[in-house]
Design an enzyme around this catalytic site. Structure first.
Site, short mmCIF file in Angstrom:
data_model
loop_
_atom_site.label_atom_id
_atom_site.label_comp_id
_atom_site.label_asym_id
_atom_site.label_seq_id
_atom_site.Cartn_x
_atom_site.Cartn_y
_atom_site.Cartn_z
N TYR A 77 54.32 33.06 38.26
CA TYR A 77 54.77 31.70 37.92
C TYR A 77 56.07 31.78 37.12
CZ TYR A 77 52.92 32.46 33.19
OH TYR A 77 52.68 32.94 31.93
N ASP A 90 48.51 41.89 39.18
CA ASP A 90 49.15 40.90 38.31
C ASP A 90 50.59 41.32 37.99
OD1 ASP A 90 46.83 39.53 38.36
OD2 ASP A 90 46.32 39.80 36.24
N ASP A 134 52.40 41.26 35.29
CA ASP A 134 52.83 41.74 33.96
C ASP A 134 52.23 43.08 33.54
OD1 ASP A 134 50.33 40.56 33.82
OD2 ASP A 134 50.62 39.78 31.81
N GLU A 185 36.36 38.84 38.36
CA GLU A 185 36.19 40.16 38.99
C GLU A 185 34.78 40.28 39.56
OE1 GLU A 185 37.31 39.60 35.92
OE2 GLU A 185 39.34 40.45 35.78
N1 UDP Z 1 49.59 33.25 36.75
C1 UDP Z 1 49.91 32.19 37.59
N2 UDP Z 1 49.92 30.89 37.07
C2 UDP Z 1 49.64 30.64 35.76
C3 UDP Z 1 49.30 31.72 34.91
C4 UDP Z 1 49.28 33.01 35.44
O1 UDP Z 1 50.20 32.40 38.76
O2 UDP Z 1 49.66 29.46 35.34
C5 UDP Z 1 49.59 34.63 37.29
C6 UDP Z 1 50.39 35.63 36.44
O3 UDP Z 1 51.75 35.66 36.85
C7 UDP Z 1 49.67 36.94 36.67
C8 UDP Z 1 48.22 36.49 36.92
O4 UDP Z 1 48.26 35.11 37.27
O5 UDP Z 1 50.15 37.62 37.81
C9 UDP Z 1 47.35 36.67 35.67
O6 UDP Z 1 47.91 35.95 34.60
P1 UDP Z 1 48.13 36.58 33.14
O7 UDP Z 1 48.83 37.89 33.28
O8 UDP Z 1 48.77 35.56 32.27
O9 UDP Z 1 46.62 36.80 32.70
P2 UDP Z 1 45.96 37.82 31.67
O10 UDP Z 1 46.95 38.89 31.35
O11 UDP Z 1 45.61 36.97 30.52
O12 UDP Z 1 44.79 38.34 32.40
MN MN Z 2 48.45 39.74 32.41
#
Ligand code: UDP
Ligand code: MN
Length: 313
Positions: free
Chosen positions: A66, A168, A170, A259
């Protein structure tokens, strides 16, 4: 004099021929080196050899993403990882009303047009914040992962062994993780440790004595979940998604249960295939990027200016 110059004339073409052949051999060696990471580690060389032989399974990496200030930085890291790995296909699903030029040009600049699929679907606003129960807040990436699964189910050659990984945008991934994934057998789900997650240095499966079966997990956060592991802790043989069309992600589950929700349709704890040196190696880390502070940028923009006009950051 006449004899001498004749014999010289006879030898010269042969010498030239030898020189040309040597030149061509050197050229071929140099070209071969440039094409592949021949100086790279053994596991990458092995992957390239298998790729050439047509025996390396495809890995479909599904990435929900996003728009936010650090998006391009995160996706650049992933795209450069893909450049090293010949068998990855990237299904990148933007949480937006349309696909964006930022993602499109990023894929082009990494030379990934032919092995990527750019999709989009916006998370409905009512799912962004589920107020009533604090455990139901903000499922992230649900809609996007489901769209990618639907794409896979309709576009992939079902007779060819392939692997599906939820990647994901990040996290931090080692190339070695993808070499491990290629060992996943048809009909199986591979598992491995994940660093820096669930309040621990590492969350990992616990194996039996001969290291062949998962008998438990060390999770400290919500350990009673059917599969108390992170999204980055497993990858799935594609045939399981074809055999189990009901396997999708859901908004109707508590935080931390996505999961378990997908895996319960596909496998059992006993069937999990332990990888990464019998689950002793950490090859992926659940890193999270700090929210970008833009106080000075906001001040600039209040004056009608910005630091990035005409630039994509
Ligand atoms: N993501 C998304 N829309 C959102 C929030 C997150 O597409 O509104 C995506 C984000 O880019 C990532 C995945 O969903 O690839 C998981 O999100 P995040 O890393 O924020 O989650 P966490 O690290 O808390 O598990
Ligand atoms: Mn994440």
């Amino acid at each position: 004099m006449a004899y001498a110059s004749m014999s010289e004339a006879r030898i010269r073409p042969r010498q030239v021929l030898v020189l040309i052949i040597v030149f061509l051999i050197v050229l071929k060696l140099v070209h071969h080196n440039g094409k592949h990471t021949c100086q790279g580690p053994e596991y990458l060389q092995a992957m390239y050899t298998q790729q050439e032989a047509g025996t390396l399974p495809h890995i479909y990496a599904i990435t929900p993403t996003y728009a936010r200030p650090a998006q391009k930085a995160e996706l650049t890291r992933l795209s450069h990882l893909f450049m090293l790995l010949p068998n990855l296909h990237w299904i990148i699903v933007e949480d937006s009303n349309s696909t964006t030029p930022l993602v499109r040009s990023l894929l082009q600049r990494a030379g990934l047009e032919k092995r990527s699929t750019q999709l989009n679907i916006k998370t409905p606003p009512e799912f962004k914040l589920q107020g009533k129960d604090p455990n139901w807040i903000k499922p992230r990436g649900v809609e996007q992962r489901n769209m990618a699964l639907a794409w896979l189910r309709t576009h992939v050659d079902v007779d060819r062994h392939a692997i599906v990984f939820f990647m994901d945008d990040d996290n931090s991934y080692s190339t070695e993780l993808f070499a491990e994934m290629t060992k996943i057998k048809p009909g199986h789900v591979g598992v491995w440790p994940v660093g820096l997650v669930g309040g621990l240095m590492v969350e990992r499966p616990i194996l039996n004595e001969d290291k062949t079966q998962v008998v438990g997990f060390n999770a400290a956060w919500q350990p009673k979940r059917p599969f108390p592991i992170d999204m980055a802790a497993f990858a799935i043989s594609m045939d399981l998604f074809i055999k189990n069309p009901q396997a999708v992600f859901s908004y109707e589950v508590q935080r931390g249960y996505q999961e378990s929700e997908i895996l319960r349709h596909l496998t059992t704890r006993q069937q999990l295939q332990p990888l990464a040196n019998s689950c002793r190696d950490v090859l992926v880390w659940h890193t999270r990027t700090e929210k970008t502070k833009l106080t000075s940028e906001d001040a600039l923009q209040r004056q009608g200016k910005r630091s990035d006009s005409g630039m994509e950051v």
